[in-house]
Enzyme design. Structure first.
Site, PDB file in Angstrom:
ATOM      1  N   CYS A   1      17.542  63.505 -10.344  1.00  0.00           N
ATOM      2  CA  CYS A   1      18.033  62.345  -9.856  1.00  0.00           C
ATOM      3  C   CYS A   1      18.777  62.483  -8.211  1.00  0.00           C
ATOM      4  O   CYS A   1      19.499  63.079  -8.159  1.00  0.00           O
ATOM      5  CB  CYS A   1      19.130  61.755 -10.817  1.00  0.00           C
ATOM      6  SG  CYS A   1      19.500  59.770 -10.477  1.00  0.00           S
ATOM      7  N   LEU A   2      18.032  61.329  -7.560  1.00  0.00           N
ATOM      8  CA  LEU A   2      18.778  61.421  -6.192  1.00  0.00           C
ATOM      9  C   LEU A   2      20.330  61.241  -6.442  1.00  0.00           C
ATOM     10  O   LEU A   2      21.053  61.731  -5.282  1.00  0.00           O
ATOM     11  CB  LEU A   2      17.921  60.316  -5.197  1.00  0.00           C
ATOM     12  CG  LEU A   2      16.686  60.431  -5.095  1.00  0.00           C
ATOM     13  CD1 LEU A   2      16.016  59.556  -4.438  1.00  0.00           C
ATOM     14  CD2 LEU A   2      16.426  61.967  -4.283  1.00  0.00           C
TER      15      LEU A   2
ATOM     16  N   GLY B   1      11.241  58.142  -7.959  1.00  0.00           N
ATOM     17  CA  GLY B   1      11.449  56.514  -8.102  1.00  0.00           C
ATOM     18  C   GLY B   1      13.173  56.518  -7.286  1.00  0.00           C
ATOM     19  O   GLY B   1      13.781  57.255  -7.012  1.00  0.00           O
TER      20      GLY B   1
ATOM     21  N   HIS C   1      13.769  56.618 -17.169  1.00  0.00           N
ATOM     22  CA  HIS C   1      14.912  57.216 -16.135  1.00  0.00           C
ATOM     23  C   HIS C   1      15.371  55.922 -15.024  1.00  0.00           C
ATOM     24  O   HIS C   1      16.504  55.473 -15.047  1.00  0.00           O
ATOM     25  CB  HIS C   1      14.466  58.288 -15.289  1.00  0.00           C
ATOM     26  CG  HIS C   1      15.278  58.973 -14.386  1.00  0.00           C
ATOM     27  ND1 HIS C   1      15.792  59.965 -14.461  1.00  0.00           N
ATOM     28  CD2 HIS C   1      15.840  58.429 -13.166  1.00  0.00           C
ATOM     29  CE1 HIS C   1      16.804  60.285 -13.406  1.00  0.00           C
ATOM     30  NE2 HIS C   1      16.633  59.252 -12.693  1.00  0.00           N
ATOM     31  N   GLU C   2      14.220  55.246 -14.517  1.00  0.00           N
ATOM     32  CA  GLU C   2      14.747  54.203 -13.484  1.00  0.00           C
ATOM     33  C   GLU C   2      15.348  53.108 -14.188  1.00  0.00           C
ATOM     34  O   GLU C   2      16.492  52.551 -13.673  1.00  0.00           O
ATOM     35  CB  GLU C   2      13.396  54.027 -12.785  1.00  0.00           C
ATOM     36  CG  GLU C   2      12.817  54.942 -11.674  1.00  0.00           C
ATOM     37  CD  GLU C   2      13.891  55.821 -10.854  1.00  0.00           C
ATOM     38  OE1 GLU C   2      14.856  55.120 -10.637  1.00  0.00           O
ATOM     39  OE2 GLU C   2      13.477  57.060 -10.756  1.00  0.00           O
TER      40      GLU C   2
ATOM     41  N   HIS D   1      19.165  53.303 -14.988  1.00  0.00           N
ATOM     42  CA  HIS D   1      20.033  53.021 -13.796  1.00  0.00           C
ATOM     43  C   HIS D   1      20.314  51.607 -13.927  1.00  0.00           C
ATOM     44  O   HIS D   1      21.406  51.175 -13.361  1.00  0.00           O
ATOM     45  CB  HIS D   1      19.105  53.245 -12.515  1.00  0.00           C
ATOM     46  CG  HIS D   1      19.117  54.734 -12.080  1.00  0.00           C
ATOM     47  ND1 HIS D   1      20.399  55.310 -11.718  1.00  0.00           N
ATOM     48  CD2 HIS D   1      18.082  55.525 -11.890  1.00  0.00           C
ATOM     49  CE1 HIS D   1      19.989  56.907 -11.606  1.00  0.00           C
ATOM     50  NE2 HIS D   1      18.692  56.942 -11.417  1.00  0.00           N
TER      51      HIS D   1
ATOM     52  N   GLN E   1      21.366  52.401  -7.019  1.00  0.00           N
ATOM     53  CA  GLN E   1      21.371  53.725  -6.294  1.00  0.00           C
ATOM     54  C   GLN E   1      21.642  53.651  -4.872  1.00  0.00           C
ATOM     55  O   GLN E   1      22.211  54.429  -4.058  1.00  0.00           O
ATOM     56  CB  GLN E   1      20.158  54.452  -6.386  1.00  0.00           C
ATOM     57  CG  GLN E   1      20.150  55.041  -7.781  1.00  0.00           C
ATOM     58  CD  GLN E   1      18.815  56.026  -8.072  1.00  0.00           C
ATOM     59  OE1 GLN E   1      17.804  55.617  -8.299  1.00  0.00           O
ATOM     60  NE2 GLN E   1      19.042  57.370  -7.701  1.00  0.00           N
TER      61      GLN E   1
HETATM   62 NI    NI Z   1      17.665  58.503 -10.961  1.00  0.00          NI
END
Ligand code: NI
Length: 178
Positions: A100-101, A47, A142-143, A146, A52
């Site tokens: 997480c990226l 995701g 999670h998304e 953000h 991000q």
């Molecule tokens: Ni993330």
């Protein structure tokens, strides 16, 4: 099409509360989503949230087919979700590993609500209204975090279950990282 730089933890944009999208079907929104899709595919992510890649707007994408990164995870339909709202259906939570990226190379155990309803819009403004549980519900939480400036380590009650992916899970393909 463009793969964008993924901001890493510590960047101030990741800590902001993102603003809602006010107009759908615009070239700006389509370009943002194309960049998000390209970046998520390039990074092999489950995701991605717009902040991000430095855009502080309430847009997330997610989707998982069978992946070696999360071998126990059920597939999650590929979804564009704009201006999301989450309603938790009960109090049950469960622990699960997340990466997480924006926190590359690390994993941690995060408690998340097990069942939820999420609503929002696709890129053209058509409503989305779904029930989700388990890994699907985890990805959504999670998304959407953000969009409120929350990264998963901020949700971790037990920092002893936080570490480098390649140390915690040496059998995972080292070419695949969060
Ligand atoms: Ni993330």
């Amino acid at each position: 099409m463009a793969v964008r730089e993924v901001l890493r933890m510590g960047h101030p944009v990741l800590r902001q509360v993102a603003r809602p999208v006010e107009r759908f079907g615009t070239p700006e929104l389509e370009r943002l989503l194309q960049d998000m899709r390209d970046t998520m595919a390039h990074e092999n992510g489950a995701g991605l949230a717009a902040p991000q890649i430095g855009e502080s707007v309430r847009v997330v994408i997610f989707g998982v087919s069978a992946t070696p990164r999360y071998p126990d995870a059920e597939p999650v339909p590929f979804t564009v979700l704009v201006n999301p709202q989450i309603t938790f259906l009960d109090d049950e939570r469960e622990d699960g590993w997340e990466g997480c990226l924006s926190v590359p190379g690390l994993r941690g155990v995060v408690p998340r609500f097990r069942r939820l309803r999420y609503r929002g819009f696709d890129e053209r403004g058509a409503p989305i209204d779904r029930l989700a549980e388990g890994f699907h519900a985890r990805v959504v939480q999670h998304e959407c975090d953000h969009l409120d400036g929350i990264l998963y380590p901020m949700r971790m009650p037990d920092m002893s279950r936080f570490g480098f992916t390649e140390v915690l899970f040496p059998d995972l393909d080292p070419a695949i990282d969060d």
